[in-house]
Motif scaffolding. Structure first.
Motif, PDB file in Angstrom:
ATOM      1  N   GLY A 120       0.785  -1.145  -0.099  1.00  0.00           N
ATOM      2  CA  GLY A 120       0.035   0.143   0.003  1.00  0.00           C
ATOM      3  C   GLY A 120       0.837   1.489   0.055  1.00  0.00           C
ATOM      4  O   GLY A 120       0.178   2.363  -0.109  1.00  0.00           O
ATOM      5  N   PHE A 121       2.198   1.193   0.129  1.00  0.00           N
ATOM      6  CA  PHE A 121       2.793   2.384   0.327  1.00  0.00           C
ATOM      7  C   PHE A 121       4.324   2.403  -0.750  1.00  0.00           C
ATOM      8  O   PHE A 121       4.526   1.447  -1.251  1.00  0.00           O
ATOM      9  CB  PHE A 121       3.511   2.478   1.737  1.00  0.00           C
ATOM     10  CG  PHE A 121       2.301   2.824   2.559  1.00  0.00           C
ATOM     11  CD1 PHE A 121       1.600   3.779   2.777  1.00  0.00           C
ATOM     12  CD2 PHE A 121       1.856   1.535   3.448  1.00  0.00           C
ATOM     13  CE1 PHE A 121       0.658   3.879   3.937  1.00  0.00           C
ATOM     14  CE2 PHE A 121       1.140   1.604   4.364  1.00  0.00           C
ATOM     15  CZ  PHE A 121       0.357   2.695   4.468  1.00  0.00           C
ATOM     16  N   ASP A 122       4.615   3.607  -0.978  1.00  0.00           N
ATOM     17  CA  ASP A 122       5.755   3.924  -2.103  1.00  0.00           C
ATOM     18  C   ASP A 122       6.856   2.980  -1.570  1.00  0.00           C
ATOM     19  O   ASP A 122       7.355   3.199  -0.366  1.00  0.00           O
ATOM     20  CB  ASP A 122       6.018   5.216  -2.157  1.00  0.00           C
ATOM     21  CG  ASP A 122       4.980   6.089  -2.795  1.00  0.00           C
ATOM     22  OD1 ASP A 122       3.929   5.438  -3.057  1.00  0.00           O
ATOM     23  OD2 ASP A 122       5.076   7.136  -3.107  1.00  0.00           O
ATOM     24  N   ILE A 123       7.419   2.538  -2.511  1.00  0.00           N
ATOM     25  CA  ILE A 123       9.051   1.866  -2.193  1.00  0.00           C
ATOM     26  C   ILE A 123       9.941   2.877  -2.145  1.00  0.00           C
ATOM     27  O   ILE A 123      10.342   3.684  -3.407  1.00  0.00           O
ATOM     28  CB  ILE A 123       9.311   0.778  -3.224  1.00  0.00           C
ATOM     29  CG1 ILE A 123       8.039  -0.423  -3.055  1.00  0.00           C
ATOM     30  CG2 ILE A 123      10.504   0.073  -2.825  1.00  0.00           C
ATOM     31  CD1 ILE A 123       8.229  -1.513  -4.099  1.00  0.00           C
ATOM     32  N   GLN A 124      10.602   3.536  -1.005  1.00  0.00           N
ATOM     33  CA  GLN A 124      11.630   4.207  -1.287  1.00  0.00           C
ATOM     34  C   GLN A 124      12.939   3.709  -1.057  1.00  0.00           C
ATOM     35  O   GLN A 124      14.029   4.323  -1.418  1.00  0.00           O
ATOM     36  CB  GLN A 124      11.554   5.265  -0.101  1.00  0.00           C
ATOM     37  CG  GLN A 124      10.589   6.211  -0.323  1.00  0.00           C
ATOM     38  CD  GLN A 124       9.048   6.005   0.281  1.00  0.00           C
ATOM     39  OE1 GLN A 124       9.241   4.846   1.201  1.00  0.00           O
ATOM     40  NE2 GLN A 124       8.186   6.697   0.213  1.00  0.00           N
ATOM     41  N   ASN A 125      13.353   2.457  -0.813  1.00  0.00           N
ATOM     42  CA  ASN A 125      14.573   1.836  -0.519  1.00  0.00           C
ATOM     43  C   ASN A 125      14.924   0.705  -1.685  1.00  0.00           C
ATOM     44  O   ASN A 125      14.155  -0.289  -1.894  1.00  0.00           O
ATOM     45  CB  ASN A 125      14.413   0.879   0.921  1.00  0.00           C
ATOM     46  CG  ASN A 125      14.266   1.682   2.137  1.00  0.00           C
ATOM     47  OD1 ASN A 125      14.693   3.092   2.006  1.00  0.00           O
ATOM     48  ND2 ASN A 125      13.727   1.111   3.075  1.00  0.00           N
ATOM     49  N   PHE A 126      16.001   1.136  -2.329  1.00  0.00           N
ATOM     50  CA  PHE A 126      16.386   0.527  -3.308  1.00  0.00           C
ATOM     51  C   PHE A 126      17.884   0.134  -3.332  1.00  0.00           C
ATOM     52  O   PHE A 126      18.707   0.988  -2.619  1.00  0.00           O
ATOM     53  CB  PHE A 126      16.282   1.306  -4.867  1.00  0.00           C
ATOM     54  CG  PHE A 126      14.948   1.565  -5.114  1.00  0.00           C
ATOM     55  CD1 PHE A 126      14.124   0.663  -5.886  1.00  0.00           C
ATOM     56  CD2 PHE A 126      14.203   2.730  -4.713  1.00  0.00           C
ATOM     57  CE1 PHE A 126      12.684   0.842  -6.053  1.00  0.00           C
ATOM     58  CE2 PHE A 126      13.008   3.139  -4.898  1.00  0.00           C
ATOM     59  CZ  PHE A 126      12.206   1.971  -5.826  1.00  0.00           C
ATOM     60  N   GLN A 127      18.485  -0.745  -3.441  1.00  0.00           N
ATOM     61  CA  GLN A 127      19.805  -1.424  -3.273  1.00  0.00           C
ATOM     62  C   GLN A 127      20.329  -1.828  -4.624  1.00  0.00           C
ATOM     63  O   GLN A 127      19.697  -2.319  -5.559  1.00  0.00           O
ATOM     64  CB  GLN A 127      19.837  -2.363  -2.134  1.00  0.00           C
ATOM     65  CG  GLN A 127      19.388  -1.930  -0.800  1.00  0.00           C
ATOM     66  CD  GLN A 127      19.442  -3.216   0.078  1.00  0.00           C
ATOM     67  OE1 GLN A 127      19.421  -4.264  -0.088  1.00  0.00           O
ATOM     68  NE2 GLN A 127      19.384  -2.778   1.559  1.00  0.00           N
ATOM     69  N   GLN A 128      21.783  -1.756  -4.511  1.00  0.00           N
ATOM     70  CA  GLN A 128      22.401  -2.423  -5.708  1.00  0.00           C
ATOM     71  C   GLN A 128      23.545  -3.339  -5.176  1.00  0.00           C
ATOM     72  O   GLN A 128      24.205  -3.092  -4.427  1.00  0.00           O
ATOM     73  CB  GLN A 128      23.251  -1.466  -6.719  1.00  0.00           C
ATOM     74  CG  GLN A 128      23.726  -2.076  -7.698  1.00  0.00           C
ATOM     75  CD  GLN A 128      22.853  -1.492  -9.156  1.00  0.00           C
ATOM     76  OE1 GLN A 128      22.084  -2.379  -9.629  1.00  0.00           O
ATOM     77  NE2 GLN A 128      23.110  -0.436  -9.641  1.00  0.00           N
ATOM     78  N   ASP A 129      23.292  -4.627  -5.280  1.00  0.00           N
ATOM     79  CA  ASP A 129      24.017  -5.801  -4.429  1.00  0.00           C
ATOM     80  C   ASP A 129      24.137  -5.190  -2.875  1.00  0.00           C
ATOM     81  O   ASP A 129      25.104  -5.388  -2.513  1.00  0.00           O
ATOM     82  CB  ASP A 129      25.547  -5.595  -4.931  1.00  0.00           C
ATOM     83  CG  ASP A 129      25.726  -5.989  -6.405  1.00  0.00           C
ATOM     84  OD1 ASP A 129      24.836  -7.005  -6.781  1.00  0.00           O
ATOM     85  OD2 ASP A 129      26.790  -5.873  -7.085  1.00  0.00           O
ATOM     86  N   GLY A 130      22.960  -4.911  -2.516  1.00  0.00           N
ATOM     87  CA  GLY A 130      22.867  -4.736  -1.044  1.00  0.00           C
ATOM     88  C   GLY A 130      23.220  -3.452  -0.600  1.00  0.00           C
ATOM     89  O   GLY A 130      23.334  -3.089   0.517  1.00  0.00           O
ATOM     90  N   LEU A 131      23.520  -2.488  -1.418  1.00  0.00           N
ATOM     91  CA  LEU A 131      24.117  -1.205  -1.082  1.00  0.00           C
ATOM     92  C   LEU A 131      23.430  -0.102  -1.879  1.00  0.00           C
ATOM     93  O   LEU A 131      22.931  -0.226  -2.752  1.00  0.00           O
ATOM     94  CB  LEU A 131      25.810  -1.103  -1.433  1.00  0.00           C
ATOM     95  CG  LEU A 131      26.443   0.317  -1.297  1.00  0.00           C
ATOM     96  CD1 LEU A 131      26.616   0.288   0.054  1.00  0.00           C
ATOM     97  CD2 LEU A 131      27.628   0.471  -2.063  1.00  0.00           C
TER      98      LEU A 131
END
Length: 708
Positions: A120-131
């Motif tokens: 229900g909420f915007d995704i703000q957390n994005f990672q590249q290989d965990g970083l």
């Protein structure tokens, strides 16, 4: 916890067992040489040969804690779109991959900008290989080509431990391909509807005789027209990575990627959804508000270096440094206003030109390993991370804003390109983040594990946005705790808690940033493995409370959106499945229900589907092992948006069905046919914004693949 539907967790588990055990047993004796590879995947997949080809599941993920936990051991819902699933269904972009991910909604507000939501909420957390945080504004500009990725993991729920900014939606982790010691090569070529053409290549292997230096190159070119009037685009990707064994226990990895996305006649905003009398508009699927001169060019470059040191006692030290530079240049055309139902009069022109430059420097260092305490073995991770993000934007508004348009059937995009010197606005700001974190898995008994930790994060912003000062600082300790209890060797139950803390970049009517979101998130669930670990199922209940969440409050005079803070409470459940149902029968599936209310108990964010089902499956007949057939289904129930003056826009429930079939002529050569939107469903892509456009009609593509 008040949740409308019931939770048949035990019944679900028993039903799955009854469904899959018999056919698997009957087919086991007939199994040919087509089998799953044995996987031992690390959090960055740096060891050669570890990939998610030939499978629809990933054995482990460190996205939640940096501890090497299997999905069954992680006290949150984790789903993975593997390399095999991407190849089977032609998921060449991040939007297509996340469309296929259970529990995730892709809000296509425009052709080349999208927002992702989960629970229900915007995704703000994005990672590249965990970083790191690859997207600086929670928006995907253009589309990220998936040719360079081995898999994309999605951890549902708050993840304050690894990101420092807990949000009850999800964390998306893009895991890049890594070099292999054994030489391998692959070339794919595809041609599809609307003259879409794609070619990509992937070459990997040792660079010296000893195999201590290995490299990998990936390239992709994707271009073509569209079902939308005037729209076309060209995407190009290059990715190169080299890793070297400096010693038997020291690994150095260096890589670089560059991606360009160049669409012509892209949408800025989309179609008006209602007339002045409140009735809904209904245009051709191909309708676009873009002019023939509009463009939106994006370039994203990333360089990274990693150093991993393993020690004799089993501990390891890993350091990572990444630099990301993103540039956007565009000239766009927005159709503002509401049309009259009689003659389509009312819409007017709003041309504008924009440029944006973002630079990010991201670093992380941590140590992880096992230790003994109280006669039992445990695991721990200790680390620190830092980042700086510098962003600048310049908006130049075109002459002729407010000019009436010949809208409706008369609109053909032939509007003269204006000079962009009517007025100007700009923003320039810089964010700094510093964090330290610790986590551990503590074996309390043979059946019970405590997984917990905390992260202290300090954030500082300096600069201004459209004449409003943005200087501020925030800091917070975000704890994380989870319990996993093994009922049997195959079944476990879990509970987890994460504190929510997320500074917001959204601004109020005066241009000042909103206060950080604060809150708490809880999840409980059951996870099971079947068929010697080849299949995983899960059932989860979740709830979260947030305060001061940014919610659209309207538009300013310059057509930009301002926001107000809102208190919310969400609750729901998820059912997931991934793996091998029987020999040569792979599947992934998920059902999600979510209910979101404000502090008055009224339903909000109704533009997000309350119920959502996603399924993808492929099968290779034992009698014809060179043939593979598959289908995917994406269903969502109805959504709606309250528009101006009490007008409501509704998108009824719909399902999209995609089919695939491939034939392997030899060990090296194969061909594949994909058919999308089999029933030619007409639907609005999103109601996230006050405008929208229609999704792709039925289309097909044929591809040829050569492997060595």
């Amino acid at each position: 916890m008040k949740i409308h539907p019931s939770y048949p967790v035990s019944a679900l588990t028993l039903a799955i067992a009854a469904l899959i055990h018999a056919p698997y047993t009957q087919a086991a004796d007939q199994q040919d040489n087509v089998a799953l590879d044995t996987l031992q995947i690390s959090d960055t997949a740096i060891d050669g040969g570890q990939s998610t080809e030939n499978t629809y599941r990933s054995e482990s993920s460190a996205a939640a804690t940096r501890l090497q936990l299997t999905a069954k051991e992680t006290p949150q819902t984790v789903t993975t779109v593997t390399r095999q699933q991407m190849d089977d269904f032609g998921l060449d972009g991040a939007k297509e991959v996340l469309d296929a991910t259970p529990g995730v909604t892709v809000e296509r507000v425009e052709t080349d900008r999208a927002t992702f939501t989960a629970r229900g909420f915007d995704i703000q957390n994005f990672q590249q290989d965990g970083l790191g945080l690859p997207f600086t504004h929670d928006l995907l500009y253009g589309d990220m080509d998936t040719a360079m990725y081995d898999r994309i993991e999605v951890l549902r729920g708050a993840n304050g431990l690894m990101t420092g900014t807990g949000s009850p939606s999800a964390t998306v982790n893009y895991v890049r391909k890594r070099p292999t010691e054994k030489f391998q090569a692959q070339v794919n070529a595809r041609y599809g509807s609307w003259d879409n053409r794609r070619i990509d290549a992937d070459v990997s292997g040792a660079l010296n005789k000893a195999g201590t230096v290995r490299g990998r190159l990936v390239g992709a070119h994707d271009a073509g027209d569209s079902y939308l009037d005037r729209y076309s685009r060209e995407n190009n990707l290059f990715y190169g990575v080299v890793e070297a064994d400096l010693t038997d226990s020291t690994l150095l990895t260096i890589g670089h990627s560059r991606q360009t996305v160049q669409p012509d006649a892209p949408l800025w905003g989309a179609m008006p959804l209602f007339y002045t009398d409140g009735s809904a508009t209904d245009y051709d699927v191909s309708t676009s508000t873009a002019t023939d001169w509009a463009y939106l060019d994006n370039t994203r470059e990333e360089s990274f270096v990693e150093l991993q040191q393993r020690f004799a006692n089993g501990w390891q030290l890993k350091a990572n440094l990444s630099y990301i530079e993103s540039k956007t240049d565009d000239a766009l055309f927005y159709v503002a206003g509401t049309p009259n139902a009689t003659n389509e009069s009312g819409p007017y022109a709003y041309p504008s030109r924009h440029s944006q430059d973002d630079e990010q420097l991201l670093g992380d260092i941590y140590a992880s390993g096992g230790f003994s305490l109280g006669g039992r073995e445990h695991e721990a991770v200790l680390g620190a991370s830092w980042s700086s993000t510098e962003s600048s934007q310049l908006n130049n508004f075109g002459q002729g804003i407010g000019t009436p348009l010949d809208w409706g059937d008369k609109w053909n995009g032939n509007y003269p390109k204006p000079s962009f010197d009517a007025r100007q606005s700009a923003s320039s700001w810089k964010d700094w983040t510093r964090s330290v974190y610790a986590a551990g898995r503590f074996s309390l008994t043979d059946q019970l594990n405590l997984i917990g930790g905390a992260r202290y994060t300090s954030l500082r912003t300096k600069g201004d946005a459209y004449s409003a000062n943005q200087d501020r600082g925030d800091s917070e300790l975000t704890p994380y705790a989870g319990l996993v209890y093994d009922l049997t060797e195959r079944h476990s139950v879990y509970a987890s808690y994460t504190e929510i803390f997320r500074p917001q970049s959204e601004t109020d009517l005066a241009g000042s940033r909103l206060d950080p979101v604060m809150g708490d998130a809880y999840e409980v669930g059951l996870k099971s493995t079947w068929l010697d670990g080849k299949l995983e199922t899960g059932a989860a209940l979740f709830t979260a409370k947030q305060s001061d969440l940014a919610t659209s409050g309207g538009r300013r005079a310059d057509n930009s959106t301002f926001y107000v803070g809102e208190d919310t409470e969400s609750r729901g459940f998820e059912l997931t499945l991934a793996g091998e149902l029987a020999p040569r029968w792979h599947a992934t599936a998920g059902f999600t229900y979510v209910q979101i209310e404000d502090d008055q108990g009224d339903a909000i964010r109704t533009f997000i589907p309350a119920r959502q089902l996603k399924l993808a499956t492929t099968y290779q007949p034992a009698a014809l092992p060179q043939v593979k057939m598959g289908a995917s289904v994406r269903w969502q129930d109805d959504i709606k948006r309250e528009q101006a003056a009490g007008i409501t826009t509704t998108q009824d429930a719909y399902a999209l069905v995609d089919l695939m079939a491939s034939y392997r002529f030899s060990e090296n050569l194969s061909a594949q046919l994909n058919l999308n939107n089999l029933t030619d469903e007409k639907y609005l892509n999103s109601l996230y914004s006050t405008q929208s456009y229609y999704g792709e009609p039925r289309n097909a593509s044929l591809s040829v693949s050569w492997k060595y």
